[in-house]
Design a protein around this motif. Structure first.
Motif, PDB file in Angstrom:
ATOM      1  N   LEU A 188       3.385 -11.072  11.524  1.00  0.00           N
ATOM      2  CA  LEU A 188       2.435 -10.359  10.674  1.00  0.00           C
ATOM      3  C   LEU A 188       2.260 -11.117   9.361  1.00  0.00           C
ATOM      4  CD1 LEU A 188       3.693  -6.738  11.343  1.00  0.00           C
ATOM      5  CD2 LEU A 188       1.777  -7.923  12.410  1.00  0.00           C
ATOM      6  N   SER A 189       1.077 -11.023   8.788  1.00  0.00           N
ATOM      7  CA  SER A 189       0.754 -11.820   7.601  1.00  0.00           C
ATOM      8  C   SER A 189       1.720 -11.571   6.446  1.00  0.00           C
ATOM      9  CB  SER A 189      -0.681 -11.552   7.150  1.00  0.00           C
ATOM     10  OG  SER A 189      -0.861 -10.187   6.849  1.00  0.00           O
ATOM     11  N   TYR A 190       2.139 -10.333   6.233  1.00  0.00           N
ATOM     12  CA  TYR A 190       3.023 -10.062   5.103  1.00  0.00           C
ATOM     13  C   TYR A 190       4.411 -10.675   5.301  1.00  0.00           C
ATOM     14  CZ  TYR A 190       5.438  -6.308   7.620  1.00  0.00           C
ATOM     15  OH  TYR A 190       6.181  -5.593   8.521  1.00  0.00           O
ATOM     16  N   GLN A 191       4.792 -10.954   6.547  1.00  0.00           N
ATOM     17  CA  GLN A 191       6.100 -11.538   6.806  1.00  0.00           C
ATOM     18  C   GLN A 191       6.153 -13.017   6.434  1.00  0.00           C
ATOM     19  OE1 GLN A 191       5.962 -10.379  10.943  1.00  0.00           O
ATOM     20  NE2 GLN A 191       7.619  -8.902  10.635  1.00  0.00           N
ATOM     21  N   VAL A 192       5.026 -13.691   6.489  1.00  0.00           N
ATOM     22  CA  VAL A 192       5.000 -15.132   6.213  1.00  0.00           C
ATOM     23  C   VAL A 192       4.159 -15.496   5.000  1.00  0.00           C
ATOM     24  CG1 VAL A 192       5.530 -15.843   8.569  1.00  0.00           C
ATOM     25  CG2 VAL A 192       3.161 -15.436   7.908  1.00  0.00           C
ATOM     26  N   ALA A 193       3.646 -14.522   4.271  1.00  0.00           N
ATOM     27  CA  ALA A 193       2.771 -14.784   3.129  1.00  0.00           C
ATOM     28  C   ALA A 193       3.360 -15.776   2.129  1.00  0.00           C
ATOM     29  CB  ALA A 193       2.386 -13.480   2.436  1.00  0.00           C
ATOM     30  N   ILE A 222      -1.190  -1.392  10.028  1.00  0.00           N
ATOM     31  CA  ILE A 222       0.156  -0.941   9.691  1.00  0.00           C
ATOM     32  C   ILE A 222       0.033   0.458   9.100  1.00  0.00           C
ATOM     33  CG2 ILE A 222       2.156  -1.319   8.196  1.00  0.00           C
ATOM     34  CD1 ILE A 222       1.457  -4.298   8.283  1.00  0.00           C
ATOM     35  N   HIS A 223       0.867   1.365   9.569  1.00  0.00           N
ATOM     36  CA  HIS A 223       0.847   2.742   9.087  1.00  0.00           C
ATOM     37  C   HIS A 223       2.205   3.095   8.498  1.00  0.00           C
ATOM     38  CE1 HIS A 223      -2.940   3.513  11.168  1.00  0.00           C
ATOM     39  NE2 HIS A 223      -2.437   2.804  12.158  1.00  0.00           N
ATOM     40  N   LEU A 224       2.189   3.762   7.350  1.00  0.00           N
ATOM     41  CA  LEU A 224       3.399   4.318   6.760  1.00  0.00           C
ATOM     42  C   LEU A 224       3.330   5.823   7.000  1.00  0.00           C
ATOM     43  CD1 LEU A 224       3.390   2.385   3.383  1.00  0.00           C
ATOM     44  CD2 LEU A 224       4.867   1.982   5.350  1.00  0.00           C
ATOM     45  N   ASP A 257       4.585   4.223  -1.920  1.00  0.00           N
ATOM     46  CA  ASP A 257       3.700   3.566  -2.894  1.00  0.00           C
ATOM     47  C   ASP A 257       4.032   2.076  -3.015  1.00  0.00           C
ATOM     48  OD1 ASP A 257       2.496   6.007  -3.348  1.00  0.00           O
ATOM     49  OD2 ASP A 257       3.587   6.397  -5.218  1.00  0.00           O
ATOM     50  N   PHE A 258       5.318   1.757  -3.109  1.00  0.00           N
ATOM     51  CA  PHE A 258       5.755   0.372  -3.219  1.00  0.00           C
ATOM     52  C   PHE A 258       5.347  -0.426  -1.974  1.00  0.00           C
ATOM     53  CE2 PHE A 258       9.005  -2.660  -1.815  1.00  0.00           C
ATOM     54  CZ  PHE A 258       8.931  -3.597  -2.835  1.00  0.00           C
ATOM     55  N   ALA A 259       5.643   0.107  -0.791  1.00  0.00           N
ATOM     56  CA  ALA A 259       5.359  -0.607   0.457  1.00  0.00           C
ATOM     57  C   ALA A 259       3.856  -0.796   0.639  1.00  0.00           C
ATOM     58  CB  ALA A 259       5.959   0.140   1.644  1.00  0.00           C
ATOM     59  N   ALA A 260       3.069   0.226   0.362  1.00  0.00           N
ATOM     60  CA  ALA A 260       1.618   0.119   0.533  1.00  0.00           C
ATOM     61  C   ALA A 260       1.046  -0.962  -0.382  1.00  0.00           C
ATOM     62  CB  ALA A 260       0.957   1.466   0.258  1.00  0.00           C
ATOM     63  N   LYS A 267      -0.611  -4.502   0.917  1.00  0.00           N
ATOM     64  CA  LYS A 267      -1.998  -4.827   0.514  1.00  0.00           C
ATOM     65  C   LYS A 267      -2.060  -6.163  -0.208  1.00  0.00           C
ATOM     66  CE  LYS A 267      -3.527  -0.072  -0.060  1.00  0.00           C
ATOM     67  NZ  LYS A 267      -3.888   0.930  -1.060  1.00  0.00           N
ATOM     68  N   SER A 268      -1.078  -6.457  -1.057  1.00  0.00           N
ATOM     69  CA  SER A 268      -1.118  -7.683  -1.852  1.00  0.00           C
ATOM     70  C   SER A 268      -0.847  -8.928  -1.011  1.00  0.00           C
ATOM     71  CB  SER A 268      -0.138  -7.618  -3.009  1.00  0.00           C
ATOM     72  OG  SER A 268       1.199  -7.672  -2.527  1.00  0.00           O
ATOM     73  N   ASN A 269      -0.295  -8.757   0.186  1.00  0.00           N
ATOM     74  CA  ASN A 269       0.031  -9.905   1.033  1.00  0.00           C
ATOM     75  C   ASN A 269      -0.918 -10.061   2.205  1.00  0.00           C
ATOM     76  OD1 ASN A 269       2.244 -11.038  -0.309  1.00  0.00           O
ATOM     77  ND2 ASN A 269       3.548  -9.400   0.427  1.00  0.00           N
ATOM     78  N   ILE A 270      -2.002  -9.317   2.235  1.00  0.00           N
ATOM     79  CA  ILE A 270      -2.975  -9.484   3.298  1.00  0.00           C
ATOM     80  C   ILE A 270      -3.669 -10.811   3.104  1.00  0.00           C
ATOM     81  CG2 ILE A 270      -5.155  -8.626   4.248  1.00  0.00           C
ATOM     82  CD1 ILE A 270      -4.130  -5.798   3.699  1.00  0.00           C
TER      83      ILE A 270
END
Length: 95
Positions: free
Chosen positions: A36-41, A63-65, A82-85, A89-92
């Motif tokens: 996933l993109s956030y894992q390798v951003a 991805i759903h929280l 809030d932190f996770a969302a 979003k910032s790592n898309i």
């Protein structure tokens, strides 16, 4: 332009149990991994990992929280959501 889908069955030489292991192999130049993109951003941002061309990427996976909402939700759960969302979003990646 004519676009068609081409499917290629792959026979991986290595199968990993954790994404961290896949990332380490990719960092060492041992092939292609699906993450996933956030894992390798961070690795994409600093150029250590490259993405495949957009035309070869599979469809995005949402991805759903999920958590219990209402007056009984703890402040810790709300803070984490809030932190996770925001972090996701910032790592898309828009490459």
């Amino acid at each position: 332009m004519c676009r068609k889908t081409v499917t290629k069955r792959m026979s991986p030489r290595i199968s990993m149990n954790t994404n961290d292991d896949v990332i380490q192999l990719a960092l060492q130049g041992h092939g292609v991994g699906r993450l996933l993109s956030y894992q390798v951003a961070p690795y994409i941002a600093d150029g250590r990992i490259k993405t495949v061309p957009k035309s070869y990427e599979p469809p995005e996976i949402p991805i759903h929280l999920v958590h219990k909402e209402g007056r009984t939700v703890s402040a810790n759960v709300r803070d984490f959501v809030d932190f996770a969302a925001e972090r996701i979003k910032s790592n898309i990646l828009l490459v």
